[in-house]
Scaffold this motif. Structure first.
Motif, mmCIF file in Angstrom:
data_model
loop_
_atom_site.group_PDB
_atom_site.id
_atom_site.type_symbol
_atom_site.label_atom_id
_atom_site.label_comp_id
_atom_site.label_asym_id
_atom_site.label_seq_id
_atom_site.Cartn_x
_atom_site.Cartn_y
_atom_site.Cartn_z
ATOM 1 N N GLU A 280 0.812 -1.218 0.000
ATOM 2 C CA GLU A 280 0.000 0.000 0.000
ATOM 3 C C GLU A 280 0.847 1.270 0.000
ATOM 4 O OE1 GLU A 280 -2.513 -0.051 3.396
ATOM 5 O OE2 GLU A 280 -0.876 -0.226 4.851
ATOM 6 N N GLN A 281 2.083 1.193 0.465
ATOM 7 C CA GLN A 281 2.976 2.364 0.493
ATOM 8 C C GLN A 281 3.359 2.833 -0.912
ATOM 9 O OE1 GLN A 281 7.162 1.274 1.757
ATOM 10 N NE2 GLN A 281 6.198 -0.744 2.047
ATOM 11 N N TYR A 282 3.073 2.007 -1.918
ATOM 12 C CA TYR A 282 3.443 2.356 -3.293
ATOM 13 C C TYR A 282 2.238 2.829 -4.110
ATOM 14 C CZ TYR A 282 7.588 -0.281 -1.938
ATOM 15 O OH TYR A 282 8.713 -0.728 -1.291
ATOM 16 N N SER A 283 1.222 3.342 -3.437
ATOM 17 C CA SER A 283 -0.030 3.729 -4.108
ATOM 18 C C SER A 283 0.149 4.856 -5.129
ATOM 19 C CB SER A 283 -1.082 4.135 -3.073
ATOM 20 O OG SER A 283 -0.615 5.232 -2.303
ATOM 21 N N GLU A 284 1.285 5.554 -5.044
ATOM 22 C CA GLU A 284 1.559 6.596 -6.038
ATOM 23 C C GLU A 284 1.901 5.982 -7.400
ATOM 24 O OE1 GLU A 284 4.604 10.384 -6.775
ATOM 25 O OE2 GLU A 284 4.768 9.201 -4.947
ATOM 26 N N ILE A 285 2.394 4.752 -7.360
ATOM 27 C CA ILE A 285 2.865 4.104 -8.592
ATOM 28 C C ILE A 285 1.887 3.045 -9.096
ATOM 29 C CG2 ILE A 285 4.775 2.831 -9.654
ATOM 30 C CD1 ILE A 285 6.484 3.820 -7.243
ATOM 31 N N ILE A 286 1.298 2.291 -8.171
ATOM 32 C CA ILE A 286 0.405 1.197 -8.575
ATOM 33 C C ILE A 286 -0.937 1.271 -7.855
ATOM 34 C CG2 ILE A 286 2.236 -0.435 -9.212
ATOM 35 C CD1 ILE A 286 1.957 -1.697 -6.426
ATOM 36 N N ARG A 306 1.869 4.887 -12.937
ATOM 37 C CA ARG A 306 2.965 5.722 -13.461
ATOM 38 C C ARG A 306 3.703 4.965 -14.572
ATOM 39 N NH1 ARG A 306 4.260 9.964 -9.955
ATOM 40 N NH2 ARG A 306 5.588 10.645 -11.679
ATOM 41 N N HIS A 307 2.971 4.659 -15.632
ATOM 42 C CA HIS A 307 3.568 3.869 -16.708
ATOM 43 C C HIS A 307 4.600 4.658 -17.504
ATOM 44 C CE1 HIS A 307 -0.267 5.643 -18.026
ATOM 45 N NE2 HIS A 307 0.370 5.899 -19.153
ATOM 46 N N ASN A 308 4.665 5.970 -17.260
ATOM 47 C CA ASN A 308 5.748 6.759 -17.871
ATOM 48 C C ASN A 308 7.095 6.453 -17.200
ATOM 49 O OD1 ASN A 308 4.570 8.036 -15.550
ATOM 50 N ND2 ASN A 308 5.845 9.835 -15.956
ATOM 51 N N LEU A 309 7.030 5.902 -15.981
ATOM 52 C CA LEU A 309 8.254 5.579 -15.242
ATOM 53 C C LEU A 309 8.651 4.109 -15.399
ATOM 54 C CD1 LEU A 309 7.512 7.541 -11.955
ATOM 55 C CD2 LEU A 309 8.990 8.248 -13.852
ATOM 56 N N ILE A 310 7.659 3.238 -15.543
ATOM 57 C CA ILE A 310 7.929 1.819 -15.783
ATOM 58 C C ILE A 310 6.763 1.230 -16.575
ATOM 59 C CG2 ILE A 310 6.982 1.110 -13.532
ATOM 60 C CD1 ILE A 310 9.115 -1.182 -13.588
ATOM 61 N N SER A 311 7.071 0.606 -17.692
ATOM 62 C CA SER A 311 6.023 0.005 -18.511
ATOM 63 C C SER A 311 5.621 -1.346 -17.937
ATOM 64 C CB SER A 311 6.511 -0.188 -19.945
ATOM 65 O OG SER A 311 7.512 -1.198 -19.996
ATOM 66 N N ARG A 312 4.459 -1.831 -18.365
ATOM 67 C CA ARG A 312 4.018 -3.144 -17.913
ATOM 68 C C ARG A 312 5.006 -4.223 -18.346
ATOM 69 N NH1 ARG A 312 -1.819 -5.476 -19.654
ATOM 70 N NH2 ARG A 312 -0.817 -5.655 -21.697
ATOM 71 N N ARG A 313 5.471 -4.135 -19.577
ATOM 72 C CA ARG A 313 6.431 -5.122 -20.066
ATOM 73 C C ARG A 313 7.712 -5.116 -19.230
ATOM 74 N NH1 ARG A 313 7.872 -7.955 -24.643
ATOM 75 N NH2 ARG A 313 5.681 -8.515 -24.660
ATOM 76 N N LEU A 386 9.666 -1.606 -7.171
ATOM 77 C CA LEU A 386 8.933 -0.355 -6.902
ATOM 78 C C LEU A 386 9.829 0.697 -6.240
ATOM 79 C CD1 LEU A 386 5.613 -2.040 -5.791
ATOM 80 C CD2 LEU A 386 5.864 -0.523 -7.766
ATOM 81 N N ASP A 387 10.742 0.264 -5.397
ATOM 82 C CA ASP A 387 11.698 1.208 -4.792
ATOM 83 C C ASP A 387 12.564 1.861 -5.868
ATOM 84 O OD1 ASP A 387 10.896 0.928 -2.154
ATOM 85 O OD2 ASP A 387 12.310 -0.709 -1.739
ATOM 86 N N ASP A 388 12.947 1.092 -6.870
ATOM 87 C CA ASP A 388 13.723 1.653 -7.968
ATOM 88 C C ASP A 388 12.908 2.696 -8.748
ATOM 89 O OD1 ASP A 388 15.925 0.138 -7.357
ATOM 90 O OD2 ASP A 388 15.517 -1.428 -8.848
ATOM 91 N N VAL A 389 11.614 2.441 -8.876
ATOM 92 C CA VAL A 389 10.738 3.400 -9.564
ATOM 93 C C VAL A 389 10.591 4.673 -8.725
ATOM 94 C CG1 VAL A 389 8.432 3.826 -10.518
ATOM 95 C CG2 VAL A 389 9.485 1.564 -10.757
ATOM 96 N N LEU A 390 10.468 4.500 -7.392
ATOM 97 C CA LEU A 390 10.356 5.670 -6.513
ATOM 98 C C LEU A 390 11.578 6.590 -6.604
ATOM 99 C CD1 LEU A 390 8.762 4.392 -3.160
ATOM 100 C CD2 LEU A 390 7.798 6.029 -4.781
ATOM 101 N N LYS A 391 12.715 5.995 -6.828
ATOM 102 C CA LYS A 391 13.934 6.819 -6.984
ATOM 103 C C LYS A 391 13.804 7.732 -8.199
ATOM 104 C CE LYS A 391 16.966 3.337 -4.891
ATOM 105 N NZ LYS A 391 17.996 2.287 -5.174
ATOM 106 N N LYS A 392 13.156 7.220 -9.242
ATOM 107 C CA LYS A 392 12.938 8.033 -10.448
ATOM 108 C C LYS A 392 11.983 9.184 -10.148
ATOM 109 C CE LYS A 392 13.459 4.187 -13.718
ATOM 110 N NZ LYS A 392 12.788 3.427 -14.783
#
Length: 395
Positions: A280-286, A306-313, A386-392
Motif C-alpha cells: 500500500e505504500q506504493y499507491s503513487e505508482i500502482i 505511473r507507466h511513464n516511469l515503468i512500462s508493464r512489459r 517499486l523502490d527503484d521506480v520511486l527513486k525516479k
C-alpha cells in the motif's frame, strides 16, 4: 496443482467402476455446486467456454436467433467467442477502473441507445465482483436478461449473496488455474427449471434425455413416438446441438475439492490481504485490487499508474527474471485481437477505461499453495522494483 491422496483415491474408484463418462459423481457435483452457489439447478459441462455456449443457445431458444449481447472487452476471449459462435452479436460496454467490470452508468446508456440488446453477460474479474445489484436493477428496468460470467469469481459474496445467484443464469469454470482445479470442467446454474431442462438437452446433442423423472413433459410427449418407432429417449433429438458433456474424472475431483473450498478461498484471500498491506505504500505508482474478506480471488491484479516511469512489459520482465510468474491482463480485446478485427473500427476510442486498464494491468499469483517463504520472496521482489521506480520519482 497438488493432487491429494483422497483425490487420487476417488480417481481410482472411478477407474475401478468402469463408468468414466457422466455418472454418479457428475450428479453429485451438480447437487453440491447448486447448493454452494445458491441456485435450484446446476448442469455440468466440459468447460467454462461450453457453459457460455450452452447458456446462450438456451437463451436463443427463448429469444430467437442473432440477438445482441452486451458484454465487456476486458475479459478472457471465451466470453466474446461464445457470443459469436452461437450466431449472436457482441455489443461492448466500457468498464470501471475499480472493479474492472462493466460500468453500470455506461451499460444504461448503451441500453437506452440500443433497444435490440436482449442479454448482458456480466464478467466478474479475478474474484472482484461487479456492482451486480446495480446492473441487475438496470437489466430488470430494460427487460434484459442478466447472465453472470463467474468463471473467475465463484465463491465471492457481494452484499452477502453469492455471485452466480443474481442473474437468470450463470456459468463457472474449473480449469486447472482456477479455484477448483479440475483440468477442464464448467457449470451452468439457474433457478429456472425450463432453462435447466434446456441446458441438459443442449449439452447432449439436443436429445430429449430424461431431465429428472419420466414425469417431464417432453419425455411424455415423445414416449408414444419412441415406442412406435422403437426409439430410445437417448436417441431422440428435437434440437440441433453439440456434445458438451464432461467426465467422472473432472466431477470426481470437483466433489473432493468442494469439501475444502472454503479453506482454499480463505488462503487466497489471506494472501491478497498480506500483499495489499505490504504494497500500500506504493499507491503513487500502482493501484492494488479492492480487498474484502468475502472475495474469492483468482489472482492478484496490479494496475500501473505511473507507466511513464515503468512500462508493464518492463515490470513483468523484471519479475520473470526473478522467477516470479506473471500474466498481462487481457488488454482491450476489440483493439488487440485479430479475430475481432471486424469490430475494431466501430469501437475505436469508445472504450477509454478498457484501453487504459487493459494496457496497464498485470497479475501475479495468490494461489492457496504458495507458502509463506515464496509469498515473502514475491513481496520482496515487488518492493525492490517499486523502490527503484520511486527513486525516479524523486529525481
Amino acid at each position: 496443482l497438488i493432487i491429494t491422496k483422497q483425490e487420487k483415491k476417488t480417481i481410482n474408484k472411478i477407474l475401478d467402476s468402469n463408468m468414466i463418462s457422466e455418472g454418479k459423481y457428475t450428479s453429485l457435483f451438480e447437487k453440491k455446486w447448486a447448493k454452494f452457489i445458491g441456485t435450484e439447478y446446476c448442469t455440468a459441462v466440459n468447460s467454462g467456454t461450453s457453459a457460455l455456449i450452452v447458456g446462450l443457445r438456451a437463451l436463443n431458444q427463448r429469444l430467437g436467433n442473432n440477438i445482441k449481447v452486451a458484454t465487456t472487452a476486458f475479459t478472457y476471449i471465451a466470453t466474446v467467442n461464445s457470443i459469436i459462435l452461437t450466431g449472436n452479436t457482441p455489443v461492448f460496454v466500457d468498464i470501471e477502473q475499480e472493479t474492472k467490470a462493466i460500468c453500470p452508468k455506461k451499460l444504461e446508456e448503451k441500453l437506452q441507445e440500443d433497444r435490440d440488446i436482449k442479454v448482458v453477460i456480466l464478467v466478474h474479474i479475478m474474484g472482484i465482483p461487479a456492482k451486480v445489484d446495480e446492473i441487475k436493477y438496470i437489466c430488470d428496468k430494460y427487460k434484459v436478461i442478466l447472465f453472470e460470467d463467474c468463471a473467475q469469481s465463484y465463491g465471492t459474496k457481494y452484499k452477502k449473496q453469492m455471485l452466480g445467484s443474481y442473474g437468470l443464469l450463470s456459468d463457472c469454470s474449473f480449469f486447472q488455474a482456477h479455484t477448483l482445479q479440475c483440468g477442464e470442467l464448467g457449470s451452468l446454474n439457474t433457478n429456472d427449471r425450463d432453462l435447466a431442462r434446456l441446458f441438459n438437452k443442449l449439452k447432449s446433442n439436443g436429445r430429449t434425455a430424461i431431465f429428472d423423472t419420466e414425469k417431464e413433459p417432453y419425455y411424455k410427449n415423445s414416449k408414444e413416438h419412441n415406442e412406435h418407432f422403437d426409439l430410445h429417449p437417448r436417441y431422440y433429438h428435437d434440437l440441433v446441438s453439440g456434445n458438451y458433456r464432461t467426465t467422472e474424472f473432472s466431477t470426481g475431483l470437483a466433489c473432493e475439492q468442494i469439501k475444502t473450498i472454503k479453506q482454499t478461498i480463505k488462503k487466497r484471500n489471506d494472501n491478497v490481504k498480506k500483499l495489499n498491506k505490504e504494497l500500500e505504500q506504493y499507491s503513487e505508482i500502482i493501484e492494488l485490487p479492492i480487498y474484502h474478506k468475502d472475495y474469492a480471488y483468482l489472482g492478484y491484479p496490479i494496475l500501473i499508474k505511473r507507466h511513464n516511469l515503468i512500462s508493464r512489459r518492463e515490470f513483468r520482465d523484471k519479475l520473470e527474471a526473478a522467477k516470479v510468474e506473471t500474466r498481462p491482463l487481457y488488454g482491450n480485446l476489440v483493439a488487440d485481437m485479430p479475430s475481432l478485427a471486424q469490430y475494431k473500427e466501430l469501437y475505436e476510442g469508445k472504450l477509454p477505461v478498457t484501453d487504459y486498464v487493459g494496457r496497464q494491468t498485470f497479475y501475479v499469483g495468490c494461489h492457496q499453495n504458495i507458502n509463506n517463504k515464496d509469498l515473502n520472496y514475491m513481496i520482496k521482489t515487488l518492493k525492490r522494483i517499486l523502490d527503484d521506480v520511486l527513486k525516479k520519482v524523486k529525481i
